[in-house]
Design a protein around this motif. Structure first.
Motif, PDB file in Angstrom:
ATOM      1  N   GLY A  47       0.728  -0.758  -0.108  1.00  0.00           N
ATOM      2  CA  GLY A  47       0.104  -0.088   0.203  1.00  0.00           C
ATOM      3  C   GLY A  47       1.404   1.126   0.081  1.00  0.00           C
ATOM      4  N   SER A  48       1.770   1.012   0.365  1.00  0.00           N
ATOM      5  CA  SER A  48       2.688   2.436   0.207  1.00  0.00           C
ATOM      6  C   SER A  48       3.898   2.404  -0.790  1.00  0.00           C
ATOM      7  CB  SER A  48       3.917   2.343   1.122  1.00  0.00           C
ATOM      8  OG  SER A  48       4.142   0.818   1.417  1.00  0.00           O
ATOM      9  N   ARG A  49       3.441   1.854  -1.952  1.00  0.00           N
ATOM     10  CA  ARG A  49       4.155   1.820  -3.302  1.00  0.00           C
ATOM     11  C   ARG A  49       3.835   2.758  -3.705  1.00  0.00           C
ATOM     12  NH1 ARG A  49       4.869  -4.722  -4.884  1.00  0.00           N
ATOM     13  NH2 ARG A  49       5.517  -5.564  -3.275  1.00  0.00           N
ATOM     14  N   SER A  50       4.887   3.116  -5.190  1.00  0.00           N
ATOM     15  CA  SER A  50       3.878   4.513  -5.931  1.00  0.00           C
ATOM     16  C   SER A  50       2.689   3.108  -6.744  1.00  0.00           C
ATOM     17  CB  SER A  50       5.142   4.477  -6.825  1.00  0.00           C
ATOM     18  OG  SER A  50       6.230   4.033  -7.623  1.00  0.00           O
ATOM     19  N   ILE A  51       3.528   1.724  -7.456  1.00  0.00           N
ATOM     20  CA  ILE A  51       2.584   1.761  -7.781  1.00  0.00           C
ATOM     21  C   ILE A  51       1.821  -0.003  -7.246  1.00  0.00           C
ATOM     22  CG2 ILE A  51       2.196   0.031  -9.681  1.00  0.00           C
ATOM     23  CD1 ILE A  51       4.515   1.025 -11.480  1.00  0.00           C
ATOM     24  N   LYS A  52       1.047   0.547  -6.521  1.00  0.00           N
ATOM     25  CA  LYS A  52      -0.031  -1.182  -5.678  1.00  0.00           C
ATOM     26  C   LYS A  52      -0.534  -1.589  -6.493  1.00  0.00           C
ATOM     27  CE  LYS A  52      -0.874   3.601  -2.982  1.00  0.00           C
ATOM     28  NZ  LYS A  52      -0.233   4.153  -3.598  1.00  0.00           N
ATOM     29  N   LYS A  53       0.599  -3.006  -6.665  1.00  0.00           N
ATOM     30  CA  LYS A  53       0.210  -4.230  -7.536  1.00  0.00           C
ATOM     31  C   LYS A  53       1.537  -5.361  -7.369  1.00  0.00           C
ATOM     32  CE  LYS A  53      -3.462  -3.222 -10.147  1.00  0.00           C
ATOM     33  NZ  LYS A  53      -4.557  -3.393 -10.970  1.00  0.00           N
ATOM     34  N   VAL A  54       1.094  -6.760  -7.409  1.00  0.00           N
ATOM     35  CA  VAL A  54       1.510  -7.005  -6.867  1.00  0.00           C
ATOM     36  C   VAL A  54       0.875  -8.159  -8.225  1.00  0.00           C
ATOM     37  CG1 VAL A  54       2.631  -7.349  -4.917  1.00  0.00           C
ATOM     38  CG2 VAL A  54       0.426  -8.306  -5.346  1.00  0.00           C
ATOM     39  N   PRO A  55       1.836  -9.625  -9.193  1.00  0.00           N
ATOM     40  CA  PRO A  55       1.173 -10.321  -9.512  1.00  0.00           C
ATOM     41  C   PRO A  55       0.397 -11.247 -10.327  1.00  0.00           C
ATOM     42  CG  PRO A  55       3.164 -10.370 -10.106  1.00  0.00           C
ATOM     43  CD  PRO A  55       2.937  -9.936  -8.517  1.00  0.00           C
ATOM     44  N   LEU A  56       0.154 -12.256  -8.227  1.00  0.00           N
ATOM     45  CA  LEU A  56       0.167 -12.863  -8.109  1.00  0.00           C
ATOM     46  C   LEU A  56      -1.554 -13.059  -8.500  1.00  0.00           C
ATOM     47  CD1 LEU A  56       0.798 -12.877  -3.945  1.00  0.00           C
ATOM     48  CD2 LEU A  56       2.489 -14.400  -6.137  1.00  0.00           C
ATOM     49  N   LEU A  57      -2.057 -12.880  -9.049  1.00  0.00           N
ATOM     50  CA  LEU A  57      -3.803 -12.465  -9.362  1.00  0.00           C
ATOM     51  C   LEU A  57      -3.789 -12.238 -10.508  1.00  0.00           C
ATOM     52  CD1 LEU A  57      -5.883 -12.927  -5.954  1.00  0.00           C
ATOM     53  CD2 LEU A  57      -4.948 -15.171  -6.852  1.00  0.00           C
ATOM     54  N   ARG A  58      -2.696 -12.296 -11.384  1.00  0.00           N
ATOM     55  CA  ARG A  58      -3.184 -11.603 -12.448  1.00  0.00           C
ATOM     56  C   ARG A  58      -3.566 -12.727 -13.183  1.00  0.00           C
ATOM     57  NH1 ARG A  58       2.797 -10.405 -15.174  1.00  0.00           N
ATOM     58  NH2 ARG A  58       2.226  -8.695 -13.993  1.00  0.00           N
ATOM     59  N   GLY A  59      -4.252 -12.321 -14.174  1.00  0.00           N
ATOM     60  CA  GLY A  59      -5.714 -13.627 -14.976  1.00  0.00           C
ATOM     61  C   GLY A  59      -7.032 -13.705 -14.389  1.00  0.00           C
ATOM     62  N   LYS A  60      -6.905 -14.023 -13.850  1.00  0.00           N
ATOM     63  CA  LYS A  60      -7.705 -14.681 -12.546  1.00  0.00           C
ATOM     64  C   LYS A  60      -9.226 -13.410 -11.980  1.00  0.00           C
ATOM     65  CE  LYS A  60      -5.733 -17.952 -12.109  1.00  0.00           C
ATOM     66  NZ  LYS A  60      -6.172 -19.432 -12.439  1.00  0.00           N
ATOM     67  N   THR A  61     -10.662 -13.989 -12.335  1.00  0.00           N
ATOM     68  CA  THR A  61     -10.944 -13.211 -11.512  1.00  0.00           C
ATOM     69  C   THR A  61     -11.828 -13.507 -10.753  1.00  0.00           C
ATOM     70  OG1 THR A  61     -11.511 -12.876 -14.745  1.00  0.00           O
ATOM     71  CG2 THR A  61     -13.647 -12.511 -12.867  1.00  0.00           C
ATOM     72  N   VAL A  62     -12.180 -12.357 -10.072  1.00  0.00           N
ATOM     73  CA  VAL A  62     -13.215 -12.331  -8.574  1.00  0.00           C
ATOM     74  C   VAL A  62     -14.379 -11.816  -8.553  1.00  0.00           C
ATOM     75  CG1 VAL A  62     -12.721 -11.620  -6.224  1.00  0.00           C
ATOM     76  CG2 VAL A  62     -11.004 -12.971  -7.184  1.00  0.00           C
ATOM     77  N   ALA A  63     -15.452 -12.554  -8.240  1.00  0.00           N
ATOM     78  CA  ALA A  63     -16.640 -11.455  -8.248  1.00  0.00           C
ATOM     79  C   ALA A  63     -17.258 -11.280  -7.205  1.00  0.00           C
ATOM     80  CB  ALA A  63     -17.779 -12.394  -9.021  1.00  0.00           C
TER      81      ALA A  63
END
Length: 334
Positions: A47-63
């Motif tokens: 949450g403190s990064r300039s880009i607040k992303k990690v790729p662990l669920l890339r390509g997955k869909t959450v509803a």
């Protein structure tokens, strides 16, 4: 949909003892809960990064399927999924096909046909996430975002993370949970988590009208008097009066409730000097807590909100890992 029975089997771990669904604290060991907290710790700095992303669920869909109104829970689940790089669907239940008569099962099957990988479910009826978990295919994980009076496991875990951050460990802690225990799914999950993690004593403080009849069986010490209940505690957790779930006159008035059970600066002095004050929200100022306490130096309420994102990132990523591991093992067998 049947109400959840206390003996309903909860199959939320895969064959490798990994999280597969997250429906309740019940049935999980101290190690399982510690793993969630440790994983959440690794996500806090995202949450403190300039880009607040990690790729662990890339390509997955959450509803997100929220059949009840929510702000903090739905928003933090959405942020958690997006920070894990998942695609997120926020289903507006009031305008969905269920409002036109479509069954819940049909809606789920249609979402599964769209290759949704995970459902985050909030529902007014106890047992709804369990029903959904039993209904979906093995390629879908289900996370309980709060069901009826039954459970709110991610809220309990973000509270446990907040306590651990400020107190270091659970052993030796005395925790008081104050207010509407009867209608609170949060309190039930908190009590279970605290006992599993080894808290020395869990207290509940409330009038008899706001206590379940079997509350002692939860593993708590019961107090009707707030002055006695707060004496020497390390953590004070205040609960909202859930008037939307109350039937009949359980309270004389809100002002009388605040006089007897609201947390003021004077009452807080009965706890240990370094006690922390928590509240799962939303806060009703002047009903269960005074603004001077909610905004005071011992309050960690906003820390809870921040920690909610990290804990929900942990649960989403761990459940997805458990799902992938089990599917891979099944494919090897085939």
């Amino acid at each position: 949909m049947p109400e959840l029975d206390e003996h309903t089997p909860v199959l939320q771990l895969n064959r490798f003892d990994q999280l597969r669904h997250f429906l309740t604290i019940d049935g999980l060991s101290c190690q399982h809960l510690t793993d969630i907290l440790d994983t959440a710790d690794t996500f806090i700095e995202v949450g403190s990064r300039s880009i607040k992303k990690v790729p662990l669920l890339r390509g997955k869909t959450v509803a997100n399927l929220f059949f009840e109104a929510s702000t903090r829970t739905r928003t933090t689940f959405e942020l958690a999924a997006k920070r894990l790089s998942a695609d997120v669907l926020n289903i507006n239940i009031s305008t969905s096909a269920t409002s036109k008569g479509e069954s819940l099962s049909d809606m789920l099957q249609n979402l599964e046909a769209m290759a949704v990988d995970m459902f985050v479910v909030r529902h007014a009826q106890s047992g709804a996430p369990h029903f959904i978990a039993e209904s979906v295919t093995p390629r879908v994980s289900v996370i309980n975002a709060g069901d009826g009076r039954h459970a709110h496991p991610t809220q309990a875990m973000l509270d446990m993370l907040t306590i651990r951050q400020h107190k270091g460990q659970f052993n030796g802690l005395t925790v008081a949970i104050v207010g509407d225990i009867l209608h609170s799914r949060v309190a039930r999950s908190q009590i279970r988590a605290l006992n599993v993690l080894g808290a020395r004593e869990v207290r509940v403080i409330a009038p008899d009208t706001l206590l379940p009849v079997d509350v002692e069986s939860f593993g708590v010490k019961v107090f009707n008097d707030m002055s006695q209940g707060l004496e020497g505690v390390d953590v004070v957790i205040m609960l909202r009066l859930q008037k939307e779930r109350m039937e009949g006159a359980l309270l004389p008035s809100e002002s009388e409730f605040f006089r007897l059970y609201g947390l003021s600066e004077k009452k807080l002095k009965l706890a240990k000097p370094d006690a922390i004050v928590m509240h799962p929200g939303p806060i009703n100022r002047g009903v269960e807590i005074d603004s001077a306490v909610a905004d005071g130096p011992q309050s960690v309420i906003l820390n809870e909100v921040t920690n909610g994102i990290a804990v929900r990132m942990a649960v989403l990523s761990m459940a997805m890992s458990g799902q992938i591991a089990e599917l891979a093992a099944d494919e090897e067998v085939i």
